[in-house]
Design a protein around this motif. Structure first.
Motif, PDB file in Angstrom:
ATOM      1  N   VAL A 103     -10.634 -29.223 -48.725  1.00 36.89           N
ATOM      2  CA  VAL A 103      -9.728 -28.448 -47.875  1.00 36.89           C
ATOM      3  C   VAL A 103      -9.554 -29.134 -46.532  1.00 36.89           C
ATOM      4  O   VAL A 103      -8.436 -29.249 -46.002  1.00 36.89           O
ATOM      5  CB  VAL A 103     -10.260 -27.019 -47.685  1.00 36.89           C
ATOM      6  CG1 VAL A 103      -9.384 -26.237 -46.706  1.00 36.89           C
ATOM      7  CG2 VAL A 103     -10.328 -26.296 -49.025  1.00 36.89           C
ATOM      8  N   ARG A 104     -10.644 -29.621 -45.963  1.00 34.47           N
ATOM      9  CA  ARG A 104     -10.566 -30.302 -44.676  1.00 34.47           C
ATOM     10  C   ARG A 104      -9.729 -31.579 -44.766  1.00 34.47           C
ATOM     11  O   ARG A 104      -8.953 -31.888 -43.854  1.00 34.47           O
ATOM     12  CB  ARG A 104     -11.970 -30.611 -44.149  1.00 34.47           C
ATOM     13  CG  ARG A 104     -12.718 -29.364 -43.727  1.00 34.47           C
ATOM     14  CD  ARG A 104     -14.103 -29.677 -43.175  1.00 34.47           C
ATOM     15  NE  ARG A 104     -14.793 -28.451 -42.830  1.00 34.47           N
ATOM     16  CZ  ARG A 104     -14.632 -27.796 -41.677  1.00 34.47           C
ATOM     17  NH1 ARG A 104     -13.810 -28.284 -40.760  1.00 34.47           N
ATOM     18  NH2 ARG A 104     -15.299 -26.684 -41.451  1.00 34.47           N
ATOM     19  N   ARG A 105      -9.869 -32.317 -45.859  1.00 36.44           N
ATOM     20  CA  ARG A 105      -9.066 -33.536 -46.039  1.00 36.44           C
ATOM     21  C   ARG A 105      -7.579 -33.203 -46.075  1.00 36.44           C
ATOM     22  O   ARG A 105      -6.749 -33.927 -45.510  1.00 36.44           O
ATOM     23  CB  ARG A 105      -9.471 -34.269 -47.323  1.00 36.44           C
ATOM     24  CG  ARG A 105     -10.737 -35.076 -47.215  1.00 36.44           C
ATOM     25  CD  ARG A 105     -10.893 -36.036 -48.386  1.00 36.44           C
ATOM     26  NE  ARG A 105     -10.973 -35.353 -49.676  1.00 36.44           N
ATOM     27  CZ  ARG A 105     -12.101 -34.918 -50.219  1.00 36.44           C
ATOM     28  NH1 ARG A 105     -13.253 -35.062 -49.577  1.00 36.44           N
ATOM     29  NH2 ARG A 105     -12.090 -34.336 -51.402  1.00 36.44           N
ATOM     30  N   GLN A 106      -7.241 -32.088 -46.748  1.00 34.56           N
ATOM     31  CA  GLN A 106      -5.833 -31.701 -46.824  1.00 34.56           C
ATOM     32  C   GLN A 106      -5.277 -31.429 -45.435  1.00 34.56           C
ATOM     33  O   GLN A 106      -4.182 -31.890 -45.092  1.00 34.56           O
ATOM     34  CB  GLN A 106      -5.700 -30.454 -47.700  1.00 34.56           C
ATOM     35  CG  GLN A 106      -4.285 -29.915 -47.825  1.00 34.56           C
ATOM     36  CD  GLN A 106      -3.401 -30.734 -48.765  1.00 34.56           C
ATOM     37  OE1 GLN A 106      -2.996 -30.276 -49.799  1.00 34.56           O
ATOM     38  NE2 GLN A 106      -3.097 -31.970 -48.393  1.00 34.56           N
ATOM     39  N   PHE A 107      -5.996 -30.707 -44.628  1.00 32.88           N
ATOM     40  CA  PHE A 107      -5.495 -30.373 -43.287  1.00 32.88           C
ATOM     41  C   PHE A 107      -5.577 -31.558 -42.331  1.00 32.88           C
ATOM     42  O   PHE A 107      -4.716 -31.702 -41.460  1.00 32.88           O
ATOM     43  CB  PHE A 107      -6.244 -29.155 -42.738  1.00 32.88           C
ATOM     44  CG  PHE A 107      -5.689 -27.860 -43.264  1.00 32.88           C
ATOM     45  CD1 PHE A 107      -4.800 -27.113 -42.518  1.00 32.88           C
ATOM     46  CD2 PHE A 107      -6.030 -27.402 -44.529  1.00 32.88           C
ATOM     47  CE1 PHE A 107      -4.258 -25.930 -43.009  1.00 32.88           C
ATOM     48  CE2 PHE A 107      -5.500 -26.225 -45.033  1.00 32.88           C
ATOM     49  CZ  PHE A 107      -4.613 -25.489 -44.274  1.00 32.88           C
ATOM     50  N   GLU A 108      -6.577 -32.408 -42.489  1.00 32.05           N
ATOM     51  CA  GLU A 108      -6.649 -33.610 -41.655  1.00 32.05           C
ATOM     52  C   GLU A 108      -5.405 -34.480 -41.853  1.00 32.05           C
ATOM     53  O   GLU A 108      -4.853 -35.030 -40.895  1.00 32.05           O
ATOM     54  CB  GLU A 108      -7.901 -34.434 -41.986  1.00 32.05           C
ATOM     55  CG  GLU A 108      -9.203 -33.810 -41.538  1.00 32.05           C
ATOM     56  CD  GLU A 108      -9.435 -33.933 -40.039  1.00 32.05           C
ATOM     57  OE1 GLU A 108      -8.663 -34.632 -39.367  1.00 32.05           O
ATOM     58  OE2 GLU A 108     -10.394 -33.311 -39.545  1.00 32.05           O
ATOM     59  N   THR A 109      -4.954 -34.580 -43.094  1.00 30.08           N
ATOM     60  CA  THR A 109      -3.804 -35.435 -43.402  1.00 30.08           C
ATOM     61  C   THR A 109      -2.484 -34.768 -43.079  1.00 30.08           C
ATOM     62  O   THR A 109      -1.607 -35.371 -42.442  1.00 30.08           O
ATOM     63  CB  THR A 109      -3.827 -35.827 -44.893  1.00 30.08           C
ATOM     64  OG1 THR A 109      -5.051 -36.493 -45.189  1.00 30.08           O
ATOM     65  CG2 THR A 109      -2.660 -36.746 -45.231  1.00 30.08           C
ATOM     66  N   ASN A 110      -2.313 -33.520 -43.501  1.00 29.76           N
ATOM     67  CA  ASN A 110      -1.001 -32.876 -43.425  1.00 29.76           C
ATOM     68  C   ASN A 110      -0.740 -32.132 -42.122  1.00 29.76           C
ATOM     69  O   ASN A 110       0.412 -31.814 -41.825  1.00 29.76           O
ATOM     70  CB  ASN A 110      -0.840 -31.885 -44.586  1.00 29.76           C
ATOM     71  CG  ASN A 110      -0.688 -32.573 -45.925  1.00 29.76           C
ATOM     72  OD1 ASN A 110      -0.798 -33.791 -46.017  1.00 29.76           O
ATOM     73  ND2 ASN A 110      -0.440 -31.809 -46.963  1.00 29.76           N
ATOM     74  N   VAL A 111      -1.801 -31.847 -41.353  1.00 33.66           N
ATOM     75  CA  VAL A 111      -1.624 -31.076 -40.113  1.00 33.66           C
ATOM     76  C   VAL A 111      -2.131 -31.845 -38.896  1.00 33.66           C
ATOM     77  O   VAL A 111      -1.367 -32.136 -37.963  1.00 33.66           O
ATOM     78  CB  VAL A 111      -2.343 -29.707 -40.200  1.00 33.66           C
ATOM     79  CG1 VAL A 111      -2.138 -28.912 -38.907  1.00 33.66           C
ATOM     80  CG2 VAL A 111      -1.829 -28.907 -41.391  1.00 33.66           C
TER      81      VAL A 111
END
Length: 281
Positions: A103-111
């Motif tokens: 989940v953190r990887r998703q937000f690090e990249t997309n947000v």
């Protein structure tokens, strides 16, 4: 329309919309900073016009990379006219299947990555009272899609930031736009999709849908070359919209999501005022 003398910084330039944008910018005479994690993936873009294309190593999740990319663009071309935050990936997981790190990887990249780039590019745009920021979202940003809730949440967050920036910076001569593509024939499902480490069999319908996405790769109706041209035409046109929807399937998906939300909100109309103090108290 010619882009002569104009500089675009494009993240995720190694494939899909990013690569198509760089090619179209070069064809129109503009300068492009082709940002990607692997410079070998953008060598073909530099070869198109070495004097007008700068390959820049950029991992949007790595601290300092955003600032370095902006500094390199300013050093080479003097200004950034358009920042296109295109880098991102989709995490196809139910809420329960995901672990915290994914989940953190998703937000690090997309947000957080796009946010860092915006913060790095805005001072120069503000000083010149001119600039444009394009943030590439998705139809998933319009609602939480079952089976990709974290991806939907990341794109919804990016859209909210873009809306806020549009209100904050317009009087400073800086515009912002959300691009919401539907299914496009890129290699998104081949290289830009992550799956949970383990599946939960009870979510069989979502898992089946996951398989169907992969099976449809390469058959999507959206053409990234046409899409890139429309993005550039819109940015350089008169009074660009806050939201640019691309693809025949995208508009009904997004409008359907908003209609469903409005219908659901209507159920609260008689209830919402009941939470207030009575008039006069």
């Amino acid at each position: 329309m010619s882009l002569s003398g104009k500089t675009w910084l494009i993240t995720g330039a190694s494939a899909g919309f990013g690569k198509a944008l760089v090619r179209e910018i070069v064809a129109r005479g503009g300068n492009a900073v082709a940002a990607a994690r692997n410079l070998d993936d953008v060598a073909d873009l530099v070869a198109l016009a070495p004097e007008r294309v700068l390959a820049q190593r950029l991992d949007v999740t790595r601290p300092g990379d955003a600032e370095s990319a902006v500094a390199a663009a300013l050093d080479r071309f003097g200004a950034i006219d358009v920042l296109a935050n295109n880098a991102g990936y989709g995490f196809l997981s139910t809420i329960e299947e995901a672990d915290d790190a994914a989940v953190r990887r998703q937000f690090e990249t997309n947000v957080f990555g796009p946010a860092a780039l915006m913060r790095a590019a805005l001072p120069g745009m503000r000083a010149r009272r001119s600039g444009f920021i394009v943030n590439v979202s998705s139809t998933a940003g319009s609602r939480g899609f079952a089976g990709s809730g974290y991806y939907s949440a990341s794109k919804a967050a990016l859209e909210a930031m873009t809306e806020a920036l549009a209100g904050e910076a317009r009087e400073l001569g800086i515009r912002a736009m959300i691009v919401s593509p539907g299914p496009f024939r890129t290699d998104f499902f081949g290289r830009s999709i992550a799956l949970p480490d383990s599946e939960i069999a009870d979510y069989s319908a979502v898992i089946a849908q996951r398989r169907s996405y992969a099976a449809s790769d390469g058959l999507q109706q959206g053409d990234p070359v046409r899409g890139a041209a429309i993005i550039i035409d819109t940015v350089t046109g008169d009074d660009p919209p806050l939201r640019l929807v691309l693809g025949g399937k995208a508009l009904p998906t997004i409008t359907g999501a908003y209609h469903a939300k409005l219908a659901d909100l209507a159920r609260s109309e008689p209830i919402a005022p009941l939470a207030d103090f009575p008039e006069g108290e």
